[in-house]
Design an enzyme around this catalytic site. Sequence first.
Site, PDB file in Angstrom:
ATOM      1  N   ALA A 205       0.813  -1.227   0.000  1.00 32.10           N
ATOM      2  CA  ALA A 205       0.000   0.000   0.000  1.00 32.10           C
ATOM      3  C   ALA A 205       0.846   1.277   0.000  1.00 32.10           C
ATOM      4  O   ALA A 205       0.306   2.370  -0.126  1.00 32.10           O
ATOM      5  CB  ALA A 205      -0.913   0.000   1.221  1.00 32.10           C
ATOM      6  N   LYS A 206       2.155   1.139   0.123  1.00 31.40           N
ATOM      7  CA  LYS A 206       3.012   2.330   0.170  1.00 31.40           C
ATOM      8  C   LYS A 206       3.172   2.909  -1.246  1.00 31.40           C
ATOM      9  O   LYS A 206       3.004   2.189  -2.242  1.00 31.40           O
ATOM     10  CB  LYS A 206       4.397   1.951   0.728  1.00 31.40           C
ATOM     11  CG  LYS A 206       4.343   1.484   2.184  1.00 31.40           C
ATOM     12  CD  LYS A 206       4.006   2.625   3.112  1.00 31.40           C
ATOM     13  CE  LYS A 206       4.097   2.269   4.567  1.00 31.40           C
ATOM     14  NZ  LYS A 206       2.862   1.795   5.186  1.00 31.40           N
TER      15      LYS A 206
END
Length: 389
Positions: A205-206
Site C-alpha cells: 500500500a506504500k
Amino acid sequence: MNTHVKTESAPVSLAPIPFIDVASQRARLGSRIDEAVTRVLNHCRFVNGPEVTELETKLAAFAGAKHAISCSSGTDALAMLLMAWGVKAGDAVFCPSFTFCATAEVVPWVGATPVFVDVLEDTFNMDPRSLEAAITVAKEKGLTPKVVIPVDLFGQPADLDAIEAIAREHGLKILCDTAQGFGATWNGKRTGSFGDATATSFFPAKPLGCFGDGGAVFTEDDDLVPVLKSVREHGQGVDKYENVRIGMTGRLDTIQAAILLEKLSIFEDEIIARQRVAARYNEALADVAIVPSVDPRATSIWAQYTIRLPEGVRDALGAALQKEGVPTAVYYRIPMHRQPAYAHYPSAGNGLPVSERLSGEVISLPMHAYLDEASQDRVIAAVRRALGK
Ligand SMILES: Cc1ncc(COP(=O)(O)O)c(C=O)c1O
C-alpha cells in the site's frame, strides 16, 4: 468548515472506487512484471540474487543517498538500525505519538524506552518543541537520550532542520522513518538522504510498494553498512557461520527486488500523478474541511490524503461515503501513548494534546496514481454532498 453530515445517498449507485489501486499499476506494467519474476524463477537465486544488488544501487541513486541496504520490511529496517547502533536498556528513543505502531514497536525489542512526542497540527509531524520537552522528561527519569525517529507522516517530511538542530545539541542520532514518505523532498532533496540513517517500507500500500513485505535502510555512513549487513544475516562475521552479534533474517527476497525494479522505473511518473490528485482535492475541498498543508520547504508523496473535520463529523462522513462506494480510512484513531501496550511509556510533559485531537478529527480519502479525474470528481462530490455543500 461544516459541522454536520447529510446521510442521504447519491442518486445512482456506482462501482466502489479503490482506496489504493494496486491492480491498475499491475495492468500498466503487465508483462514486464511477469518477465522480471520469470527471470528470478529461472536463475533460482531467490535470496541475495543479482536483482537485490541492482535494486540497492538504483534506490540509492533515486534517494540521493550513498548507501541503500534492502531488507524484509520497514519495521525490520527500523529495528536493524537500532540493533546496529547498539541501542539498549536505559536508552530513550523519541517517537511521535501520532504514527503507525512500528515506529515505536522496535524500541522495546532492543530493551530501550520509547518516549512519546507530540506533533504539529498543520503537518501531522513531530513538534520540535515537544521533542525538547520529551528529552527533559527522559533525563528526569534517568534515561539516556539516544535516538529520535522523525516520521514523514502521510508522505510529508518532518521538519528536519529543527529536529537536526535539537539532535545535535543533545547528541541524538536521527533515524528518519520515511515508510510513508519515500519519494518526497525536503529543501529539494529526497528523503533517504537526511539524518544518520533512514528506514523505509515497500509494503504494497506504500507509494513504492512490492508484492509482499519489503523495506530498505539508507545511510551516508560507510562504517554502518557492514554492521547492517551483518545484522541482516543473523549477525554473521567474515565467515558465514561465525556470529559476531545478535542479528535477524532481514533480507529482501529476490522476487520482490525484481518487482521493485520495474515499479521504480515508473515511480517518478506516479509521483506527478499523485501530486495532481492532491492538488485537485485541495482546491475542491478547502471550503468544507481542513485540507492538508505542506511546508514550503517540502513536497509530499501523498501516501495518504487526510482531511480534518470536527470530532463526530468524521465518522458520519466515513459512513455516508461508504454508501456511495467511496472508501475512507482513519489513520490513526488511537495515538501511541494511549495504546494499551504503550501507555506506560513516558511522554513529553503536557499530555500530547495535538495527537489526541488529531486522532478524533482525521479521515483519509482514496489516493493513488491511477485515480482518474472522473473518480476524483466522484469523491469530491460525495464529500461535499455529505457535508451539505
Ligand atoms: C510510519 C511507518 N513506519 C513503519 C512502518 C512499517 O513498515 P512495514 O509494514 O513494511 O513493516 C509503516 C508501515 O505502515 C509506517 O507507516
